[in-house]
Design a protein around this motif. Structure first.
Motif, PDB file in Angstrom:
ATOM      1  N   MET A  67      12.040 -24.378  -2.238  1.00 21.34           N
ATOM      2  CA  MET A  67      12.870 -23.270  -1.746  1.00 21.34           C
ATOM      3  C   MET A  67      12.130 -22.322  -0.797  1.00 21.34           C
ATOM      4  O   MET A  67      12.755 -21.586  -0.054  1.00 21.34           O
ATOM      5  N   HIS A  68      10.800 -22.371  -0.791  1.00 22.01           N
ATOM      6  CA  HIS A  68      10.046 -21.513   0.137  1.00 22.01           C
ATOM      7  C   HIS A  68       9.761 -22.198   1.473  1.00 22.01           C
ATOM      8  O   HIS A  68       9.077 -21.640   2.328  1.00 22.01           O
ATOM      9  N   CYS A 101      -1.552 -16.667  -2.147  1.00 22.92           N
ATOM     10  CA  CYS A 101      -0.905 -16.037  -3.296  1.00 22.92           C
ATOM     11  C   CYS A 101      -1.238 -16.783  -4.600  1.00 22.92           C
ATOM     12  O   CYS A 101      -1.542 -16.157  -5.620  1.00 22.92           O
ATOM     13  N   LEU A 102      -1.215 -18.094  -4.532  1.00 27.45           N
ATOM     14  CA  LEU A 102      -1.571 -18.868  -5.732  1.00 27.45           C
ATOM     15  C   LEU A 102      -3.034 -18.625  -6.103  1.00 27.45           C
ATOM     16  O   LEU A 102      -3.382 -18.515  -7.276  1.00 27.45           O
ATOM     17  N   VAL A 133       8.460 -19.374   3.953  1.00 32.12           N
ATOM     18  CA  VAL A 133       7.161 -18.712   3.775  1.00 32.12           C
ATOM     19  C   VAL A 133       6.100 -19.747   4.132  1.00 32.12           C
ATOM     20  O   VAL A 133       5.984 -20.784   3.477  1.00 32.12           O
ATOM     21  N   THR A 136       8.251 -15.812   7.436  1.00 30.37           N
ATOM     22  CA  THR A 136       7.000 -15.205   7.906  1.00 30.37           C
ATOM     23  C   THR A 136       6.727 -15.606   9.355  1.00 30.37           C
ATOM     24  O   THR A 136       5.714 -15.234   9.936  1.00 30.37           O
ATOM     25  N   PHE A 168      12.395 -12.133 -10.731  1.00 25.84           N
ATOM     26  CA  PHE A 168      12.334 -13.577 -10.485  1.00 25.84           C
ATOM     27  C   PHE A 168      10.939 -14.118 -10.784  1.00 25.84           C
ATOM     28  O   PHE A 168      10.772 -15.165 -11.379  1.00 25.84           O
ATOM     29  N   TYR A 192       9.780 -16.791 -13.505  1.00 27.56           N
ATOM     30  CA  TYR A 192       8.995 -17.974 -13.139  1.00 27.56           C
ATOM     31  C   TYR A 192       7.768 -18.102 -14.051  1.00 27.56           C
ATOM     32  O   TYR A 192       7.493 -19.158 -14.604  1.00 27.56           O
ATOM     33  N   TYR A 195      19.634 -19.375  -8.763  1.00 23.94           N
ATOM     34  CA  TYR A 195      19.847 -20.760  -9.134  1.00 23.94           C
ATOM     35  C   TYR A 195      18.751 -21.590  -8.508  1.00 23.94           C
ATOM     36  O   TYR A 195      18.425 -21.421  -7.351  1.00 23.94           O
ATOM     37  N   ALA A 201       8.852 -10.854   4.943  1.00 24.56           N
ATOM     38  CA  ALA A 201       9.650 -11.970   4.404  1.00 24.56           C
ATOM     39  C   ALA A 201      10.774 -11.448   3.518  1.00 24.56           C
ATOM     40  O   ALA A 201      11.810 -12.098   3.377  1.00 24.56           O
ATOM     41  N   PHE A 202      10.581 -10.255   2.957  1.00 20.36           N
ATOM     42  CA  PHE A 202      11.623  -9.704   2.091  1.00 20.36           C
ATOM     43  C   PHE A 202      12.735  -9.030   2.890  1.00 20.36           C
ATOM     44  O   PHE A 202      13.757  -8.650   2.353  1.00 20.36           O
ATOM     45  N   HIS A 224       0.311 -18.230   3.288  1.00 17.15           N
ATOM     46  CA  HIS A 224       0.597 -17.121   2.365  1.00 17.15           C
ATOM     47  C   HIS A 224       0.782 -17.631   0.929  1.00 17.15           C
ATOM     48  O   HIS A 224       0.382 -16.971  -0.028  1.00 17.15           O
ATOM     49  N   ILE A 225       1.378 -18.793   0.838  1.00 19.64           N
ATOM     50  CA  ILE A 225       1.597 -19.382  -0.486  1.00 19.64           C
ATOM     51  C   ILE A 225       0.249 -19.717  -1.142  1.00 19.64           C
ATOM     52  O   ILE A 225      -0.008 -19.364  -2.296  1.00 19.64           O
ATOM     53  N   PHE A 256       4.203 -26.965  -3.537  1.00 21.95           N
ATOM     54  CA  PHE A 256       4.464 -26.103  -2.376  1.00 21.95           C
ATOM     55  C   PHE A 256       4.003 -26.846  -1.119  1.00 21.95           C
ATOM     56  O   PHE A 256       4.719 -26.971  -0.153  1.00 21.95           O
ATOM     57  N   ILE A 299       1.542  -8.587  -1.851  1.00 23.19           N
ATOM     58  CA  ILE A 299       2.453  -9.100  -0.809  1.00 23.19           C
ATOM     59  C   ILE A 299       2.939  -7.961   0.100  1.00 23.19           C
ATOM     60  O   ILE A 299       3.075  -8.135   1.307  1.00 23.19           O
ATOM     61  N   THR A 340       3.626 -10.604   5.259  1.00 22.94           N
ATOM     62  CA  THR A 340       4.227 -11.100   4.008  1.00 22.94           C
ATOM     63  C   THR A 340       5.364 -10.178   3.557  1.00 22.94           C
ATOM     64  O   THR A 340       6.395 -10.642   3.070  1.00 22.94           O
TER      65      THR A 340
HETATM   66  C1  HEM Z   1       2.649 -18.469  -4.517  1.00 24.50           C
HETATM   67  C2  HEM Z   1       3.400 -18.241  -5.435  1.00 24.50           C
HETATM   68  C3  HEM Z   1       4.863 -17.896  -5.373  1.00 24.50           C
HETATM   69  C4  HEM Z   1       5.730 -18.157  -6.365  1.00 24.50           C
HETATM   70  C5  HEM Z   1       5.419 -18.846  -7.678  1.00 24.50           C
HETATM   71  C6  HEM Z   1       7.031 -17.660  -5.957  1.00 24.50           C
HETATM   72  C7  HEM Z   1       8.178 -17.734  -6.744  1.00 24.50           C
HETATM   73  C8  HEM Z   1       9.422 -17.336  -6.339  1.00 24.50           C
HETATM   74  C9  HEM Z   1      10.627 -17.445  -7.134  1.00 24.50           C
HETATM   75  C10 HEM Z   1      10.693 -18.007  -8.548  1.00 24.50           C
HETATM   76  C11 HEM Z   1      11.651 -16.957  -6.389  1.00 24.50           C
HETATM   77  C12 HEM Z   1      13.110 -16.781  -6.799  1.00 24.50           C
HETATM   78  C13 HEM Z   1      13.915 -18.016  -6.820  1.00 24.50           C
HETATM   79  C14 HEM Z   1      15.403 -17.760  -7.045  1.00 24.50           C
HETATM   80  O1  HEM Z   1      16.064 -17.136  -6.211  1.00 24.50           O
HETATM   81  O2  HEM Z   1      15.901 -18.197  -8.063  1.00 24.50           O
HETATM   82  C15 HEM Z   1      11.108 -16.553  -5.114  1.00 24.50           C
HETATM   83  C16 HEM Z   1      11.831 -16.021  -4.084  1.00 24.50           C
HETATM   84  C17 HEM Z   1      11.265 -15.478  -2.967  1.00 24.50           C
HETATM   85  N1  HEM Z   1       9.943 -15.471  -2.611  1.00 24.50           N
HETATM   86 FE1  HEM Z   1       8.450 -16.368  -3.628  1.00 24.50          FE
HETATM   87  N2  HEM Z   1       6.918 -17.113  -4.705  1.00 24.50           N
HETATM   88  C18 HEM Z   1       5.611 -17.218  -4.311  1.00 24.50           C
HETATM   89  C19 HEM Z   1       5.072 -16.772  -3.129  1.00 24.50           C
HETATM   90  C20 HEM Z   1       5.753 -16.015  -2.204  1.00 24.50           C
HETATM   91  C21 HEM Z   1       5.146 -15.365  -1.052  1.00 24.50           C
HETATM   92  C22 HEM Z   1       3.662 -15.399  -0.689  1.00 24.50           C
HETATM   93  C23 HEM Z   1       6.154 -14.719  -0.406  1.00 24.50           C
HETATM   94  C24 HEM Z   1       6.106 -13.854   0.847  1.00 24.50           C
HETATM   95  C25 HEM Z   1       5.321 -13.995   1.832  1.00 24.50           C
HETATM   96  C26 HEM Z   1       7.384 -14.986  -1.130  1.00 24.50           C
HETATM   97  C27 HEM Z   1       8.627 -14.527  -0.760  1.00 24.50           C
HETATM   98  C28 HEM Z   1       9.789 -14.782  -1.432  1.00 24.50           C
HETATM   99  C29 HEM Z   1      11.100 -14.318  -0.977  1.00 24.50           C
HETATM  100  C30 HEM Z   1      11.367 -13.512   0.298  1.00 24.50           C
HETATM  101  C31 HEM Z   1      12.023 -14.779  -1.927  1.00 24.50           C
HETATM  102  C32 HEM Z   1      13.518 -14.650  -1.863  1.00 24.50           C
HETATM  103  C33 HEM Z   1      13.961 -13.324  -2.182  1.00 24.50           C
HETATM  104  C34 HEM Z   1      15.443 -13.230  -2.024  1.00 24.50           C
HETATM  105  O3  HEM Z   1      16.178 -14.128  -2.446  1.00 24.50           O
HETATM  106  O4  HEM Z   1      15.853 -12.204  -1.505  1.00 24.50           O
HETATM  107  N3  HEM Z   1       7.102 -15.778  -2.202  1.00 24.50           N
HETATM  108  N4  HEM Z   1       9.756 -16.780  -5.118  1.00 24.50           N
END
Ligand code: HEM
Length: 285
Positions: A132-133, A152-153, A144, A81, A105, A109, A220, A75-76, A148-149, A193, A66, A72
């Motif tokens: 949430m995404h 990533c999967l 997101v 995105t 996180f 997961y 949460y 996004a952080f 990208h999702i 997703f 990522i 990608t």
């Molecule tokens: C495809 C599989 C993905 C899974 C299973 C996944 C899973 C998760 C989980 C479990 C969380 C945290 C939820 C919480 O706050 O409790 C999260 C947050 C996040 N994810 Fe993903 N994600 C995926 C893909 C992506 C991709 C491709 C990106 C970026 C391009 C991304 C960016 C983020 C960001 C920015 C957060 C929030 C971070 C924050 O709170 O500061 N994720 N994701």
């Protein structure tokens, strides 16, 4: 093309509206279509140990990937995105505290993926992660885009297949069972997703009561705290809730859903996988 149908042939009815208004019905349909059955549940339950062993490596590889691309990685910084504005601060790297926390996180997961798939809570959690995404959560939305999702999967699936198939001790039979079971879960997660990035079923938007999630505060998903601890700097290992270290047998898992306590919701299709497993036997001849 002409084809004959047996006199007693009756396709299973699927109510289209319910696919969009009831999470349970959607999951039930996906289970049936994918043949997610007792063999998959058994593979997941008895393979927990192997899945867990892989989690740290998967998490590191996913974050490396990522952060490799600006679109990608951004996004952080920006939680989206869509916006291509360069971040004011430096791009994050794998050692940045923010990323270390994000890794936690993802670890949590993946740990959840090792838990009991016969409960509806399991699928609700996957649904909330999908939701949430999608940018649809009011409080600090995370958007997101699906490309990208999906990538990533696919990447997670690729790591998973390679790791499992090259395992030095597992029998080929168990490898295949585990690869198949996890694949099915990943494809259901993919749907959960994709559905938030698609306009399919949008005519039912105002009736999606069952898809009601208040995903908001970090850590949460819905009203349920999935990550403990109280500050941003909590240590990952200490705050991730422990999960059952001994995987229950399939029978006990299935039984536990019958008359399960109100603490755990009963998955209405926990029993559905009693049918024989399906094997393609594609190389049989
Ligand atoms: C495809 C599989 C993905 C899974 C299973 C996944 C899973 C998760 C989980 C479990 C969380 C945290 C939820 C919480 O706050 O409790 C999260 C947050 C996040 N994810 Fe993903 N994600 C995926 C893909 C992506 C991709 C491709 C990106 C970026 C391009 C991304 C960016 C983020 C960001 C920015 C957060 C929030 C971070 C924050 O709170 O500061 N994720 N994701």
């Amino acid at each position: 093309m002409e084809y004959t149908k047996g006199a007693d042939f009756e396709p299973k009815h699927v109510d289209r509206k319910l696919l969009y208004t009831s999470l349970e019905e959607r999951i039930k349909y996906l289970h049936q279509f994918l043949d997610f059955n007792s063999s998959d549940i058994e593979a997941l339950m008895t393979g927990t140990k192997y899945i867990k062993q892989l989690i740290p490596a998967v998490v590191n590889l996913v974050y490396k990937k990522i952060l490799q691309f600006d679109i990608t990685s951004r996004a952080f910084h920006t939680r989206t995105t869509v916006d291509e504005t360069e971040p004011e601060e430096d791009y994050l790297n794998e050692e940045s505290p923010k990323i270390t926390r994000r890794k936690m996180f993802l670890r949590w997961y993946l740990t959840r993926l090792c838990q009991d798939p016969t409960t509806m809570d399991f699928w609700r959690y996957l649904n909330k992660v999908g939701m949430m995404h999608s940018g649809q959560v009011r409080m600090s939305p995370l958007n997101v885009e699906y490309i990208h999702i999906g990538a990533c999967l696919g990447y997670i699936q690729d790591i998973w297949i390679e790791a499992m198939m090259s395992h030095p001790h597992l029998s080929l039979r168990r490898k295949i069972a585990l690869v198949r079971a996890v694949n099915k879960v990943l494809w259901i997660q993919n749907d959960l997703f994709a559905r938030y990035h698609s306009s399919d079923g949008e005519e039912f938007t105002d009736q999606m009561s069952d898809f009601d999630y208040n995903v908001g505060q970090e850590g949460y998903l819905g009203d349920k705290r999935v990550l403990g601890g109280s500050t941003r700097d909590d240590d990952a290992e200490s705050i991730a809730p422990s999960i059952n270290s001994t995987a229950p047998s399939v029978d006990s898992a299935a039984q536990s859903t019958i008359g399960a306590s109100s603490m755990r919701s009963v998955c209405p299709f926990a029993e559905m996988g009693k049918s024989n497993s399906t094997e393609t036997k594609i190389w049989a001849n």
